[in-house]
Design an enzyme around this catalytic site. Structure first.
Site, PDB file in Angstrom:
ATOM      1  N   ASP A 161       0.862  -1.183   0.000  1.00  0.00           N
ATOM      2  CA  ASP A 161       0.000   0.000   0.000  1.00  0.00           C
ATOM      3  C   ASP A 161       0.898   1.232   0.000  1.00  0.00           C
ATOM      4  OD1 ASP A 161      -1.568   2.174   0.757  1.00  0.00           O
ATOM      5  OD2 ASP A 161      -2.706   1.037   2.248  1.00  0.00           O
ATOM      6  N   ASN A 175      -6.936  12.645 -10.975  1.00  0.00           N
ATOM      7  CA  ASN A 175      -7.720  12.994 -12.167  1.00  0.00           C
ATOM      8  C   ASN A 175      -7.469  14.469 -12.497  1.00  0.00           C
ATOM      9  OD1 ASN A 175      -9.592  14.502 -10.438  1.00  0.00           O
ATOM     10  ND2 ASN A 175     -10.319  12.481  -9.812  1.00  0.00           N
ATOM     11  N   VAL A 187      -6.285   4.462  -5.618  1.00  0.00           N
ATOM     12  CA  VAL A 187      -5.127   4.949  -4.865  1.00  0.00           C
ATOM     13  C   VAL A 187      -5.319   6.418  -4.472  1.00  0.00           C
ATOM     14  CG1 VAL A 187      -3.717   5.585  -6.899  1.00  0.00           C
ATOM     15  CG2 VAL A 187      -2.610   4.836  -4.799  1.00  0.00           C
ATOM     16  N   ASP A 188      -6.006   7.179  -5.293  1.00  0.00           N
ATOM     17  CA  ASP A 188      -6.291   8.588  -5.013  1.00  0.00           C
ATOM     18  C   ASP A 188      -7.051   8.725  -3.685  1.00  0.00           C
ATOM     19  OD1 ASP A 188      -6.675  11.307  -5.320  1.00  0.00           O
ATOM     20  OD2 ASP A 188      -7.635  11.178  -7.282  1.00  0.00           O
ATOM     21  N   SER A 210      -2.786   4.439 -14.065  1.00  0.00           N
ATOM     22  CA  SER A 210      -3.737   4.157 -15.162  1.00  0.00           C
ATOM     23  C   SER A 210      -4.208   2.707 -15.249  1.00  0.00           C
ATOM     24  CB  SER A 210      -3.179   4.570 -16.540  1.00  0.00           C
ATOM     25  OG  SER A 210      -3.222   5.975 -16.717  1.00  0.00           O
ATOM     26  N   THR A 211      -3.699   1.830 -14.385  1.00  0.00           N
ATOM     27  CA  THR A 211      -4.056   0.407 -14.545  1.00  0.00           C
ATOM     28  C   THR A 211      -5.312  -0.010 -13.793  1.00  0.00           C
ATOM     29  OG1 THR A 211      -2.732  -0.379 -12.684  1.00  0.00           O
ATOM     30  CG2 THR A 211      -1.623  -0.216 -14.826  1.00  0.00           C
ATOM     31  N   GLY A 212      -5.908   0.928 -13.056  1.00  0.00           N
ATOM     32  CA  GLY A 212      -7.124   0.604 -12.320  1.00  0.00           C
ATOM     33  C   GLY A 212      -8.343   1.033 -13.113  1.00  0.00           C
ATOM     34  N   VAL A 213      -9.028   2.030 -12.594  1.00  0.00           N
ATOM     35  CA  VAL A 213     -10.236   2.552 -13.241  1.00  0.00           C
ATOM     36  C   VAL A 213      -9.955   2.995 -14.685  1.00  0.00           C
ATOM     37  CG1 VAL A 213     -11.972   4.395 -13.107  1.00  0.00           C
ATOM     38  CG2 VAL A 213     -11.164   3.306 -11.016  1.00  0.00           C
ATOM     39  N   TYR A 214      -8.740   3.483 -14.961  1.00  0.00           N
ATOM     40  CA  TYR A 214      -8.423   4.010 -16.291  1.00  0.00           C
ATOM     41  C   TYR A 214      -8.125   2.913 -17.322  1.00  0.00           C
ATOM     42  CZ  TYR A 214      -8.486   8.923 -14.760  1.00  0.00           C
ATOM     43  OH  TYR A 214      -8.869  10.161 -14.300  1.00  0.00           O
TER      44      TYR A 214
HETATM   45  P1  ADP Z   1      -6.181   4.992 -12.392  1.00  0.00           P
HETATM   46  O1  ADP Z   1      -7.420   5.844 -12.361  1.00  0.00           O
HETATM   47  O2  ADP Z   1      -4.946   5.790 -12.792  1.00  0.00           O
HETATM   48  O3  ADP Z   1      -6.361   3.733 -13.156  1.00  0.00           O
HETATM   49  P2  ADP Z   1      -6.516   3.588  -9.819  1.00  0.00           P
HETATM   50  O4  ADP Z   1      -6.341   4.163  -8.460  1.00  0.00           O
HETATM   51  O5  ADP Z   1      -7.886   3.148 -10.217  1.00  0.00           O
HETATM   52  O6  ADP Z   1      -5.910   4.674 -10.846  1.00  0.00           O
HETATM   53  O7  ADP Z   1      -5.533   2.355 -10.008  1.00  0.00           O
HETATM   54  C1  ADP Z   1      -4.153   2.465 -10.198  1.00  0.00           C
HETATM   55  C2  ADP Z   1      -3.464   1.318  -9.486  1.00  0.00           C
HETATM   56  O8  ADP Z   1      -3.334   1.636  -8.100  1.00  0.00           O
HETATM   57  C3  ADP Z   1      -4.192  -0.023  -9.556  1.00  0.00           C
HETATM   58  O9  ADP Z   1      -3.222  -1.037  -9.804  1.00  0.00           O
HETATM   59  C4  ADP Z   1      -4.767  -0.162  -8.149  1.00  0.00           C
HETATM   60  O10 ADP Z   1      -4.896  -1.523  -7.783  1.00  0.00           O
HETATM   61  C5  ADP Z   1      -3.669   0.498  -7.344  1.00  0.00           C
HETATM   62  N1  ADP Z   1      -3.990   0.895  -5.972  1.00  0.00           N
HETATM   63  C6  ADP Z   1      -5.182   1.118  -5.377  1.00  0.00           C
HETATM   64  N2  ADP Z   1      -5.001   1.464  -4.083  1.00  0.00           N
HETATM   65  C7  ADP Z   1      -3.657   1.471  -3.859  1.00  0.00           C
HETATM   66  C8  ADP Z   1      -2.819   1.726  -2.734  1.00  0.00           C
HETATM   67  N3  ADP Z   1      -3.332   2.070  -1.556  1.00  0.00           N
HETATM   68  N4  ADP Z   1      -1.462   1.615  -2.889  1.00  0.00           N
HETATM   69  C9  ADP Z   1      -0.929   1.278  -4.072  1.00  0.00           C
HETATM   70  N5  ADP Z   1      -1.666   1.022  -5.165  1.00  0.00           N
HETATM   71  C10 ADP Z   1      -3.008   1.107  -5.063  1.00  0.00           C
END
Ligand code: ADP
Length: 178
Positions: A18, A32, A41-42, A125-129
């Site tokens: 984390d 964003n 993560v935001d 960018s690998t999550g929601v994006y």
């Molecule tokens: P984006 O909108 O840029 O895709 P996200 O937050 O949806 O951003 O995801 C980006 C990455 O961060 C994903 O791999 C997600 O699993 C990861 N993530 C979410 N929470 C945390 C955290 N607390 N620490 C590190 N990585 C995280």
């Protein structure tokens, strides 16, 4: 799980975990364009760091895709949060790779401009994006390796990957690049 490689005198490391727990000089937020906070993560960074981070984000007002801005780390161990905006992945032909590279590079440049020596990135960018993790890992890692080769003042770049799946893909891509 952790992996470490030396690039000249500096270190590139991958850890599963984390990013809000990181003690590097700065951690990078996958923000964003409105710097409005959000999921993933935001949200985790704003929750852990407290309201001082959002207060500064409001004053800054926003950040274009591929650029980066810096705020306090608030209550985090890291002194600073660098907020960058990665691209939303559409089909790979909309300039996504260039923007993802820029998001990493602009974050690193901002850290260097502030004299920071260590920085942690999430998998931007690998999550929601929706960016495919293997392609994103290749771009993120290649950009970090190039940067360390050219900037001896940056001592540590760490990627903090959430979950073993993302960690494993980053490890595979790092092997290909080193
Ligand atoms: P984006 O909108 O840029 O895709 P996200 O937050 O949806 O951003 O995801 C980006 C990455 O961060 C994903 O791999 C997600 O699993 C990861 N993530 C979410 N929470 C945390 C955290 N607390 N620490 C590190 N990585 C995280």
């Amino acid at each position: 799980m952790a992996t470490e490689v030396k690039i000249n005198k500096s270190v590139l490391s991958l850890v599963e975990g984390d990013i809000t727990n990181e003690g590097t000089d700065a951690i990078v937020n996958a923000a964003n364009t409105r710097l409005a906070g959000g999921a993933g993560v935001d949200g985790a960074i704003h929750r852990a760091g407290g309201p001082a981070i959002m207060e500064e984000c409001r004053k800054i007002g926003g950040c274009p895709t591929g650029q980066a801005v810096i705020t306090t780390g608030g209550n985090l161990k890291a002194k600073y949060v660098i907020h960058t905006v990665g691209p939303v992945y559409k089909d790979g032909t909309k300039g996504e790779a260039k923007l993802l590279k820029s998001a990493h590079l602009e974050s690193l440049k901002l850290a260097s401009a502030r004299g920071l020596k260590s920085i942690s990135f999430p998998a931007i960018s690998t999550g929601v994006y929706g960016y495919p993790v293997d392609e994103a890992a290749n771009i993120a890692l290649a950009t970090a390796i190039d940067y360390l080769q050219e900037h001896a003042d940056m001592e540590l770049i760490r990627f903090v990957l959430f979950g073993s799946k993302t960690y494993d893909i980053f490890s595979e891509e790092l092997k290909k690049l080193t």
